[in-house]
Design a protein around this motif. Structure first.
Motif, mmCIF file in Angstrom:
data_model
loop_
_atom_site.group_PDB
_atom_site.id
_atom_site.type_symbol
_atom_site.label_atom_id
_atom_site.label_comp_id
_atom_site.label_asym_id
_atom_site.label_seq_id
_atom_site.Cartn_x
_atom_site.Cartn_y
_atom_site.Cartn_z
ATOM 1 N N UNK A 141 3.184 0.944 -12.932
ATOM 2 C CA UNK A 141 3.634 0.766 -11.547
ATOM 3 C C UNK A 141 2.482 1.022 -10.583
ATOM 4 N N UNK A 142 1.724 2.063 -10.841
ATOM 5 C CA UNK A 142 0.581 2.361 -9.979
ATOM 6 C C UNK A 142 -0.427 1.213 -9.992
ATOM 7 N N UNK A 143 -0.731 0.715 -11.184
ATOM 8 C CA UNK A 143 -1.687 -0.399 -11.284
ATOM 9 C C UNK A 143 -1.160 -1.636 -10.564
ATOM 10 N N UNK A 144 0.109 -1.936 -10.751
ATOM 11 C CA UNK A 144 0.690 -3.119 -10.112
ATOM 12 C C UNK A 144 0.636 -3.004 -8.596
ATOM 13 N N UNK A 145 1.007 -1.857 -8.077
ATOM 14 C CA UNK A 145 1.018 -1.707 -6.621
ATOM 15 C C UNK A 145 -0.381 -1.565 -6.041
ATOM 16 N N UNK A 146 -1.290 -0.981 -6.790
ATOM 17 C CA UNK A 146 -2.670 -0.877 -6.310
ATOM 18 C C UNK A 146 -3.300 -2.261 -6.229
ATOM 19 N N UNK A 204 7.043 -5.769 -13.888
ATOM 20 C CA UNK A 204 7.577 -5.808 -15.252
ATOM 21 C C UNK A 204 6.518 -6.298 -16.240
ATOM 22 N N UNK A 205 5.682 -7.241 -15.811
ATOM 23 C CA UNK A 205 4.589 -7.711 -16.670
ATOM 24 C C UNK A 205 3.602 -6.587 -16.967
ATOM 25 N N UNK A 206 3.289 -5.792 -15.961
ATOM 26 C CA UNK A 206 2.394 -4.654 -16.179
ATOM 27 C C UNK A 206 3.013 -3.674 -17.169
ATOM 28 N N UNK A 207 4.293 -3.396 -16.994
ATOM 29 C CA UNK A 207 4.966 -2.485 -17.925
ATOM 30 C C UNK A 207 4.908 -3.036 -19.346
ATOM 31 N N UNK A 208 5.207 -4.314 -19.485
ATOM 32 C CA UNK A 208 5.173 -4.944 -20.805
ATOM 33 C C UNK A 208 3.774 -4.852 -21.406
ATOM 34 N N UNK A 209 2.771 -5.161 -20.613
ATOM 35 C CA UNK A 209 1.397 -5.121 -21.104
ATOM 36 C C UNK A 209 0.951 -3.725 -21.489
ATOM 37 N N UNK A 210 1.160 -2.786 -20.586
ATOM 38 C CA UNK A 210 0.754 -1.409 -20.863
ATOM 39 C C UNK A 210 1.521 -0.836 -22.053
ATOM 40 N N UNK A 222 0.828 -1.209 0.000
ATOM 41 C CA UNK A 222 0.000 0.000 0.000
ATOM 42 C C UNK A 222 0.865 1.262 0.000
ATOM 43 N N UNK A 223 2.001 1.218 0.699
ATOM 44 C CA UNK A 223 2.920 2.359 0.688
ATOM 45 C C UNK A 223 3.554 2.519 -0.697
ATOM 46 N N UNK A 224 3.898 1.398 -1.317
ATOM 47 C CA UNK A 224 4.446 1.455 -2.675
ATOM 48 C C UNK A 224 3.390 1.960 -3.652
ATOM 49 N N UNK A 225 2.142 1.580 -3.419
ATOM 50 C CA UNK A 225 1.054 2.061 -4.275
ATOM 51 C C UNK A 225 0.929 3.573 -4.163
ATOM 52 N N UNK A 226 1.063 4.080 -2.955
ATOM 53 C CA UNK A 226 0.991 5.531 -2.748
ATOM 54 C C UNK A 226 2.141 6.229 -3.471
ATOM 55 N N UNK A 227 3.346 5.690 -3.334
ATOM 56 C CA UNK A 227 4.500 6.271 -4.023
ATOM 57 C C UNK A 227 4.332 6.193 -5.541
ATOM 58 N N UNK A 228 3.819 5.065 -6.022
ATOM 59 C CA UNK A 228 3.598 4.909 -7.463
ATOM 60 C C UNK A 228 2.557 5.908 -7.951
ATOM 61 N N UNK A 229 1.531 6.137 -7.132
ATOM 62 C CA UNK A 229 0.502 7.119 -7.487
ATOM 63 C C UNK A 229 1.114 8.515 -7.590
#
Length: 186
Positions: free
Chosen positions: A89-94, A108-114, A4-11
């Motif tokens: 990154x935001x989507x992955x951490x969320x 990395x999978x999210x980055x590849x997909x997006x 959740x903290x990483x999600x906040x940072x990614x946001x």
């Protein structure tokens, strides 16, 4: 650090990227569209009767436009990829915050997909933008490039789809568990 903290940072990073990149994207796209429109509706029609060193002037003008717009588009792509990476990154951490974990491989999978999806959209839009000018240079050039774009787009979208397979598997499993628990409570 918790997901959740990483999600906040990614946001926060995503917001900063949007704030930094969107003005650059809008300016470069605006300039590219202006160059494209002036070339298509003014410069090429005006130059139809002229030759320069036995080369039809519309071809030369089209080539100049292609180069100028390509340079602008490269700048736009760089900014869009920054936003895409931040969004991934935001989507992955969320989503990871829901599960309580995020693996680096998943990010990395999210980055590849997006990125794959964004690449295809950009390339298709750029092809549409350049198609008429490629036809001015030579119609075969446009046709061959279209075939290459279609093949590449299919392969890229397949790769992007596979990148999201872990996410789909997770949510499918969660959904199946809920269905099973609902059946057991009835």
């Amino acid at each position: 650090m918790a997901a959740s903290e990483k999600a906040r940072e990614a946001y926060l990073k995503a917001v900063r990227e949007i704030r930094d990149s969107v003005p650059k994207i809008l300016i470069n796209v605006g300039i590219a569209v202006l160059i494209w429109a002036l070339t298509r509706y003014a410069f090429i029609p005006i130059s139809r009767d002229y030759l320069l060193f036995n080369i039809p002037l519309p071809q030369l003008i089209g080539l100049v436009m292609l180069i100028a717009v390509a340079i602008l588009i490269l700048g736009v792509i760089r900014e869009i990829l920054d936003i895409t990476d931040a969004a991934a990154a935001y989507a992955a951490y969320t989503i990871g915050a829901v599960r309580g974990e995020v693996a680096e491989e998943e990010l990395e999978n999210y980055r590849t997909g997006f990125r794959g999806i964004v690449y295809v959209i950009i390339v298709v839009l750029v092809f549409i933008l350049f198609r008429d000018f490629l036809n001015v240079l030579h119609p075969l050039l446009s046709a061959v490039l279209l075939i290459v774009v279609v093949i590449w787009a299919v392969l890229t979208l397949m790769r992007s789809g596979r990148a999201f397979s872990g996410l789909v598997s997770y949510y499918t499993e969660e959904w199946a568990k809920r269905l099973e628990s609902r059946l057991q409570t009835e």
